[in-house]
Structure formats: C-alpha cells, structure tokens
Design an enzyme around this catalytic site. Structure first.
Site, PDB file in Angstrom:
ATOM      1  CE  LYS A  83      38.924   9.877   5.960  1.00 46.76           C
ATOM      2  NZ  LYS A  83      38.002  10.783   6.659  1.00 46.76           N
ATOM      3  CG  ASP A  98      37.508  11.813  10.517  1.00 50.76           C
ATOM      4  OD1 ASP A  98      38.387  12.702  10.546  1.00 50.76           O
ATOM      5  OD2 ASP A  98      37.296  11.106   9.510  1.00 50.76           O
TER       6      ASP A  98
HETATM    7  P1  NDP Z   1      30.992  10.414   1.227  1.00 46.78           P
HETATM    8  O1  NDP Z   1      31.238  10.367  -0.224  1.00 46.78           O
HETATM    9  O2  NDP Z   1      31.243   9.219   2.069  1.00 46.78           O
HETATM   10  O3  NDP Z   1      29.451  10.890   1.499  1.00 46.78           O
HETATM   11  C1  NDP Z   1      28.880  11.933   0.760  1.00 46.78           C
HETATM   12  C2  NDP Z   1      27.479  12.227   1.287  1.00 46.78           C
HETATM   13  O4  NDP Z   1      26.955  13.351   0.561  1.00 46.78           O
HETATM   14  C3  NDP Z   1      26.485  11.079   1.098  1.00 46.78           C
HETATM   15  O5  NDP Z   1      25.590  11.052   2.180  1.00 46.78           O
HETATM   16  C4  NDP Z   1      25.767  11.490  -0.211  1.00 46.78           C
HETATM   17  O6  NDP Z   1      24.462  10.970  -0.318  1.00 46.78           O
HETATM   18  C5  NDP Z   1      25.701  12.993  -0.019  1.00 46.78           C
HETATM   19  N1  NDP Z   1      25.520  13.670  -1.299  1.00 46.78           N
HETATM   20  C6  NDP Z   1      26.440  13.851  -2.268  1.00 46.78           C
HETATM   21  N2  NDP Z   1      25.894  14.513  -3.319  1.00 46.78           N
HETATM   22  C7  NDP Z   1      24.603  14.763  -2.988  1.00 46.78           C
HETATM   23  C8  NDP Z   1      23.510  15.411  -3.646  1.00 46.78           C
HETATM   24  N3  NDP Z   1      23.671  15.951  -4.866  1.00 46.78           N
HETATM   25  N4  NDP Z   1      22.329  15.481  -3.004  1.00 46.78           N
HETATM   26  C9  NDP Z   1      22.168  14.951  -1.774  1.00 46.78           C
HETATM   27  N5  NDP Z   1      23.153  14.313  -1.101  1.00 46.78           N
HETATM   28  C10 NDP Z   1      24.353  14.225  -1.704  1.00 46.78           C
HETATM   29  O7  NDP Z   1      31.875  11.664   1.753  1.00 46.78           O
HETATM   30  P2  NDP Z   1      32.398  11.967   3.229  1.00 46.78           P
HETATM   31  O8  NDP Z   1      31.348  11.602   4.197  1.00 46.78           O
HETATM   32  O9  NDP Z   1      33.753  11.415   3.407  1.00 46.78           O
HETATM   33  O10 NDP Z   1      32.584  13.569   3.139  1.00 46.78           O
HETATM   34  C11 NDP Z   1      31.456  14.413   3.059  1.00 46.78           C
HETATM   35  C12 NDP Z   1      31.902  15.860   3.251  1.00 46.78           C
HETATM   36  O11 NDP Z   1      32.506  16.031   4.525  1.00 46.78           O
HETATM   37  C13 NDP Z   1      32.952  16.322   2.239  1.00 46.78           C
HETATM   38  O12 NDP Z   1      32.632  17.638   1.862  1.00 46.78           O
HETATM   39  C14 NDP Z   1      34.250  16.302   3.018  1.00 46.78           C
HETATM   40  O13 NDP Z   1      35.181  17.258   2.556  1.00 46.78           O
HETATM   41  C15 NDP Z   1      33.765  16.677   4.416  1.00 46.78           C
HETATM   42  N6  NDP Z   1      34.636  16.151   5.485  1.00 46.78           N
HETATM   43  C16 NDP Z   1      35.165  17.052   6.360  1.00 46.78           C
HETATM   44  C17 NDP Z   1      35.969  16.620   7.383  1.00 46.78           C
HETATM   45  C18 NDP Z   1      36.556  17.622   8.316  1.00 46.78           C
HETATM   46  O14 NDP Z   1      37.535  17.285   9.001  1.00 46.78           O
HETATM   47  N7  NDP Z   1      35.993  18.803   8.438  1.00 46.78           N
HETATM   48  C19 NDP Z   1      36.290  15.180   7.581  1.00 46.78           C
HETATM   49  C20 NDP Z   1      35.652  14.314   6.595  1.00 46.78           C
HETATM   50  C21 NDP Z   1      34.863  14.804   5.587  1.00 46.78           C
HETATM   51  P3  NDP Z   1      24.185   9.551  -1.087  1.00 46.78           P
HETATM   52  O15 NDP Z   1      24.504   8.484  -0.081  1.00 46.78           O
HETATM   53  O16 NDP Z   1      22.750   9.610  -1.439  1.00 46.78           O
HETATM   54  O17 NDP Z   1      25.103   9.517  -2.276  1.00 46.78           O
END
Ligand code: NDP
Length: 281
Positions: free
Chosen positions: A70, A107
């Site tokens: 993206k 989104d």
């Molecule tokens: P990113 O990888 O960009 O972001 C992931 C986020 O999760 C970060 O803020 C990260 O924190 C946090 N995170 C991951 N692991 C942990 C942990 N163990 N403890 C605390 N925080 C954690 O992913 P996206 O933003 O693209 O997607 C996130 C979720 O949203 C996914 O599950 C995806 O499937 C869902 N989604 C759903 C959509 C829909 O249409 N319903 C559209 C887009 C996404 P840190 O920065 O500290 O790593």
C-alpha cells in the site's frame, strides 16, 4: 462464465491466500451479471513496480492492494487522490483510458460507512475518539474520523514513536497515550477503535480493561477474523454498542468495483452471510 471481452481486475498482496476480496467482488460480478473477473495475485514486494506498470499492457481495469504494497504504490502510480496522499497509502488503483495509473484509498470511507451502517449517525460518538495502533489502518481511520468531525483524538501504540509520527502526519492535535496507561485513558472516550493486529486469529488478544470506559461509548475493531474479537466480546458483555470489521472490508471495495466495472454495487444480507461464513465467529 467470462468471455474474451471480460473486464479484468484483482487484488495484489503477499501473502494473498487469506484475502476475502475475490469472494466479495466475485459475488457482485455474479449478482449484477457483469462480464468480468477479479483474481488474487501474489506478488513479492520487490516486483510491485513492474507488476503495476504491466497492468495497462494486460488491459487490466485496475487492482486493489494489500500488505505489503500500500505504501510503495504511492511512489509508483502516475496520479494520486488527495485522500491517498493524506493517508499515505494506496489501496485502489485504476488504469485510466490513457494507460496512466490512478491511485486512491477507500479505507477511510469504508470505515465510516461501516460505522454508519452498524451504529447509525457517527456524530453521536465523535466527542473523543481513541485509536489503538499506528499502522496503515490507524492512518486511514484517523483521517476518516477527522473528516467526520471528531472533536478530540487520542492515539496509543506499542511503539510511541510511531504514534507521534502519525500525529505529525495528520497535521492536527492528537493526544499520545502511553501504551502502558491506555486503560485509564479511556475515562472520557466516546469511540474506541482497535487497529492493532492483536485479537486476530493466530495473534494474542488485546489486553485492555474497559472498566473506565463510559457506558455510552462505541467499541470498534477493524479485525474481521474472528468477527467477534475478544475486545468486542468484552465490550458487548458490558453493554457497549460494538462495530465489527467485516463491513469496512465490504464498503472499501465499493469504489474499486464501481471504477473498474462501471456499476456501484450494494451490500446485501446474502453477501454478509457468505463472508461471515468464511471467517470465525
Ligand atoms: P500494520 O502492520 O500497519 O500495523 C499493525 C499495528 O499493530 C501496529 O500499530 C503495531 O504496533 C500493532 N501491533 C502488532 N503486534 C502488536 C503487539 N504484539 N502488541 C501491541 N501492538 C501490536 O497493519 P495494518 O494497520 O495494515 O492492519 C492492522 C489490522 O487491521 C490487521 O488485523 C488487518 O487485518 C486489519 N485491517 C482491516 C481492514 C478492514 O477492512 N476491516 C483494513 C485494513 C486492515 P507497533 O507499531 O508497535 O509495531
């Protein structure tokens, strides 16, 4: 059945096997009797530029993009919508008549439409929104909430630096809440959104006490597998209005479908049931 004149589109990601988008678009193509196909395309990060540049040669109408493409697409497409620029990511690419690639992001629109459909007028919940997470989904939702007129915005992320970076990119005042103290910070929150991957199938649950959250607050999760995440189950048990993530996926797909196939599709109960059947409840 498709003919030699079929309109072609698809979704590009790596991995792509989990994507529900082919089912979603396939359902609409069938429902509206459109001569078209929508295919999953597994493309590694280093090839995304070549693959996108090839779409006009293949006479593709366009594609959706998912992880990890993206952000990279921002620098590959020929024209960018204002909202894609503000979100800092492209999730929908359309090949224009002249062969140029137009990138946008649906989104934010998908999030708001889903909120509206599941919980009514979003304005009732826009006094103080807290977003958990600071990745791609958080960026889109922050823009969506700002455009919808949210009055206060708080961001909390495991890596505080990423929350800070998001706040700076948004060009607005947002309160950064230390990840350690997010429970207490819920005291006057009216809308809580989880955008972290915590709670997703195969991931640990998000550990959060909702004790301080006002009873009138709405709790939303962008995760759609499972449909009812541990956070949403906890919120529902406490009597909060909850909004699941599947509708966001459905609503964000509308713009691409309309742009490629020339028809604005509608969500219906059969489609929701079909997709719900494919994720864990
Ligand atoms: P990113 O990888 O960009 O972001 C992931 C986020 O999760 C970060 O803020 C990260 O924190 C946090 N995170 C991951 N692991 C942990 C942990 N163990 N403890 C605390 N925080 C954690 O992913 P996206 O933003 O693209 O997607 C996130 C979720 O949203 C996914 O599950 C995806 O499937 C869902 N989604 C759903 C959509 C829909 O249409 N319903 C559209 C887009 C996404 P840190 O920065 O500290 O790593």
């Amino acid at each position: 059945m498709i003919t030699g004149r079929a309109k072609l589109a698809g979704v590009i990601g790596d991995p792509i096997g989990h994507s529900l988008s082919p089912v979603l678009h396939g359902y609409w193509l069938d429902k509206y009797g459109i001569d078209g196909a929508y295919v999953p395309l597994n493309v590694a990060a280093q090839h995304i530029g070549d693959v996108l540049q090839t779409l006009p040669l293949l006479h593709f109408k366009g594609v959706n993009l998912t992880l990890p493409h993206k952000e990279a697409a921002l620098h590959i497409v020929d024209e960018l919508s204002d909202i894609a620029q503000r979100i800092g990511a492209v999730n929908t690419v359309t090949v224009k008549q002249n062969g140029l690639l137009y990138g946008t992001n649906s989104d934010a629109e998908g999030f708001i439409q889903n909120l509206r459909q599941q919980a009514g007028d979003p304005d009732a919940y826009l006094d103080h929104a807290m977003i958990l997470g600071a990745g791609g989904a958080a960026r889109a939702i922050a823009v969506a909430l700002l455009d919808a007129g949210v009055r206060r915005l708080s961001l909390s992320n495991r890596s505080a630096a990423k929350a800070q970076a998001l706040a700076s990119a948004l060009d607005t005042h947002a309160t950064i809440v230390d990840w350690q103290y997010k429970d207490e910070a819920l005291a006057d929150v009216s809308l809580l959104v989880n955008t972290t991957s915590l709670g997703m199938t195969g991931q640990p649950a998000l550990e959060l006490s909702l004790d301080a959250l006002p009873q009138t607050a709405l709790v939303s999760d962008v995760i759609y597998n499972p449909l009812m995440t541990p956070l949403l189950k906890q919120a529902k048990a406490r009597g909060h209005v909850v909004v699941t993530g599947l509708g966001m996926l459905i609503h964000q797909a509308v713009a691409g479908f309309e742009s490629w196939y020339g028809f604005r599709p509608e969500t219906d109960a059969k489609l929701v049931a079909l997709l719900e059947g494919m994720v864990m409840s």
